[in-house]
Design an enzyme around this catalytic site. Structure first.
Site, mmCIF file in Angstrom:
data_model
loop_
_atom_site.group_PDB
_atom_site.id
_atom_site.type_symbol
_atom_site.label_atom_id
_atom_site.label_comp_id
_atom_site.label_asym_id
_atom_site.label_seq_id
_atom_site.Cartn_x
_atom_site.Cartn_y
_atom_site.Cartn_z
ATOM 1 C CD GLU A 68 -4.771 6.193 4.137
ATOM 2 O OE1 GLU A 68 -4.590 4.912 4.022
ATOM 3 O OE2 GLU A 68 -3.945 6.854 4.584
ATOM 4 N N PRO A 270 3.485 -8.212 9.530
ATOM 5 C CG PRO A 270 4.586 -8.995 7.395
ATOM 6 C CD PRO A 270 3.962 -9.460 8.509
ATOM 7 N NE ARG A 271 0.011 -0.300 6.772
ATOM 8 C CZ ARG A 271 -0.162 -0.299 5.414
ATOM 9 N NH1 ARG A 271 0.021 -1.377 4.710
ATOM 10 N NH2 ARG A 271 -0.857 0.790 4.965
ATOM 11 C CD GLU A 313 -6.322 -14.504 6.473
ATOM 12 O OE1 GLU A 313 -7.302 -15.724 6.456
ATOM 13 O OE2 GLU A 313 -5.225 -15.053 6.488
ATOM 14 C CG ASN A 337 -6.523 3.489 13.852
ATOM 15 O OD1 ASN A 337 -6.711 3.082 14.957
ATOM 16 N ND2 ASN A 337 -6.951 4.767 13.253
ATOM 17 N N PRO A 338 -4.385 2.010 16.463
ATOM 18 C CG PRO A 338 -4.455 3.120 18.323
ATOM 19 C CD PRO A 338 -4.383 3.317 16.890
ATOM 20 C CD GLU A 340 -8.608 -3.607 11.976
ATOM 21 O OE1 GLU A 340 -7.505 -4.374 11.827
ATOM 22 O OE2 GLU A 340 -9.490 -3.512 10.864
#
Length: 439
Positions: A68, A270-271, A313, A337-338, A340
């Site tokens: 967001e 990792p998220r 990064e 979200n794809p 990027e």
């Protein structure tokens, strides 16, 4: 639930919050000990400010987490170009760090106050925002009611409504209406999202598309990028990004299965970077050699996995590969979200659990830039196929870049919807003496 019962439920929520308020100091201290709260700034969660409010018009932006925050970044920059001050609240330490790296002093960052009347009242009383702009799907009852009581316009931007949230609100239609009727405007990502908000009582609703398509290309440190590219050399690479629990183990399985044939380097991002110690331990237990970004480890020919355990990064990691599996989709629910990876020239792979980004994935898949996999075996075959088929990989990359270009325009549409609320603030800001306007 009738309207009367909805009011009773909201009153009960308010008083439950008042009763719980004294206990929350210990709860936040516990979360701080686990690295989920900023210990030095815990009082912001109770609505206490940590910096001075600048003079002049001010917009409050709220972005729950990293995704967001990235979505509203171009919108915040546009308001700052109009001399409107911005206070940005987020709920996680990772999003706070991202805000600092992406926005610097363009926005004042505060942690979002707890959804309790004392905290919200204190926050609103101090900051006195002229408008509240909330990203995507954050619906906090007490915050909405307090903003409504103060007649502060509140607007949802880049708004989406997941299947699960919609079903939950449908079971409580009067409660939904009592909350959503306080919204001055909803600017939805898609037709489906817009229809769901209308069904729940929000008016007016307009459609903008996804703001993330208007973000700048994620940056990368040129020196670090050049260094890692030299270290990787001619090795094939693939990345598993925004991964959740179980998906790092899946990436390890893919790596071990393909290593004998492809000799590849696997990049795992990792998220939640705070899980990186556990992830590394799992990889080492499987006999894999791990280099970590935070340690400054070199990538050698013996390195199996480069663990991207830093925040902000993603632009670096994605520039090191042309194949990206996007996580929270193979085992966890919702997807990530794809945009990027598509923006940075990656062929995209994903599990099937992408409900939160269904419209984006449909557009990418329809154009041929994303492929869905059912399980680890299918992911392994897809990675190997893209390694050995340069034409197929390049076609997916080209389709992704074209799709992102098609998706641009959400920022302009959102600004058009916001004009009745921000144009008067722009005039007010520019009529102020310059030394005050700069705050």
């Amino acid at each position: 639930m009738s309207g009367r019962l909805a009011r009773v439920a909201l009153a009960g929520y308010r008083w439950a919050g008042v009763a719980a308020y004294p206990l929350l100091t210990s709860y936040l201290a516990y979360r701080a000990a686990k690295g989920k709260e900023d210990r030095a700034r815990r009082m912001e969660r109770f609505g206490y400010p940590s910096v001075d409010r600048p003079e002049g018009p001010l917009a409050w932006f709220h972005a729950a987490s990293v995704g967001e925050t990235m979505a509203v970044t171009p919108l915040i920059r546009e308001l700052r170009r109009r001399d409107i001050h911005v206070v940005l609240t987020t709920g996680t330490t990772t999003s706070a760090k991202l805000a600092a790296s992406r926005l610097g002093d363009q926005a004042i960052h505060q942690y979002v106050p707890l959804d309790l009347k004392p905290a919200i009242s204190r926050f609103l009383g101090y900051w006195q925002p002229d408008v509240a702009i909330i990203a995507e799907s954050e619906i906090w009852p007490m915050t909405i009611m307090e903003l409504g009581n103060r007649h502060i316009p509140q607007i949802l931007v880049n708004a989406r409504m997941s299947d699960r949230s919609f079903a939950r609100w449908q079971r409580r239609p009067s409660l939904a209406e009592a909350l959503f009727e306080n919204l001055a405007l909803v600017i939805a990502q898609s037709d489906v999202d817009a229809e769901r908000f209308r069904d729940l009582g929000a008016l007016p609703v307009m459609i903008s598309g996804n703001l993330k398509g208007d973000n700048d290309t994620p940056p990368a440190d040129p020196a670090a990028l050049a260094s890692y590219r030299r270290q990787i050399g001619a090795r094939r690479t693939w990345a598993a990004i925004s991964t959740f629990e179980g998906e790092e183990a899946a990436a390890a399985t893919v790596h071990k299965t393909l290593k004998e044939h492809d000799g590849q380097l696997t990049i795992i991002v990792p998220r939640h970077p705070e899980r990186s110690d556990d992830i590394e331990a799992m990889l080492v237990d499987r006999g894999l050699n791990v280099a970590r970004r935070t340690r400054g480890d070199a990538i050698t020919p013996e390195t199996d996995v480069f663990l991207g355990d830093t925040i902000g990064e993603m632009g670096l990691y994605l520039r090191l590969t042309e194949i990206a599996f996007v996580g929270r989709s193979l085992f966890a629910q919702g997807g990530q979200n794809p945009i990027e990876p598509a923006m940075l020239g990656c062929a995209i792979l994903s599990g099937g659990h992408v409900q939160n980004f269904r419209d984006t994935y449909q557009r990418l898949a329809r154009n041929g830039s994303a492929r869905m996999v059912r399980d680890v075996e299918m992911l392994t075959r897809a990675v190997h196929y893209l390694f050995i088929n340069d034409d197929a990989r390049q076609a997916m990359i080209d389709a992704g870049l074209e799709t992102v270009q098609e998706m641009r325009g959400a920022l302009a549409a959102t600004l058009k919807g916001l004009e009745p609320y921000i144009n008067p603030l722009t005039v007010k800001a520019r009529l102020q003496p310059r030394n005050l306007a700069q705050g």
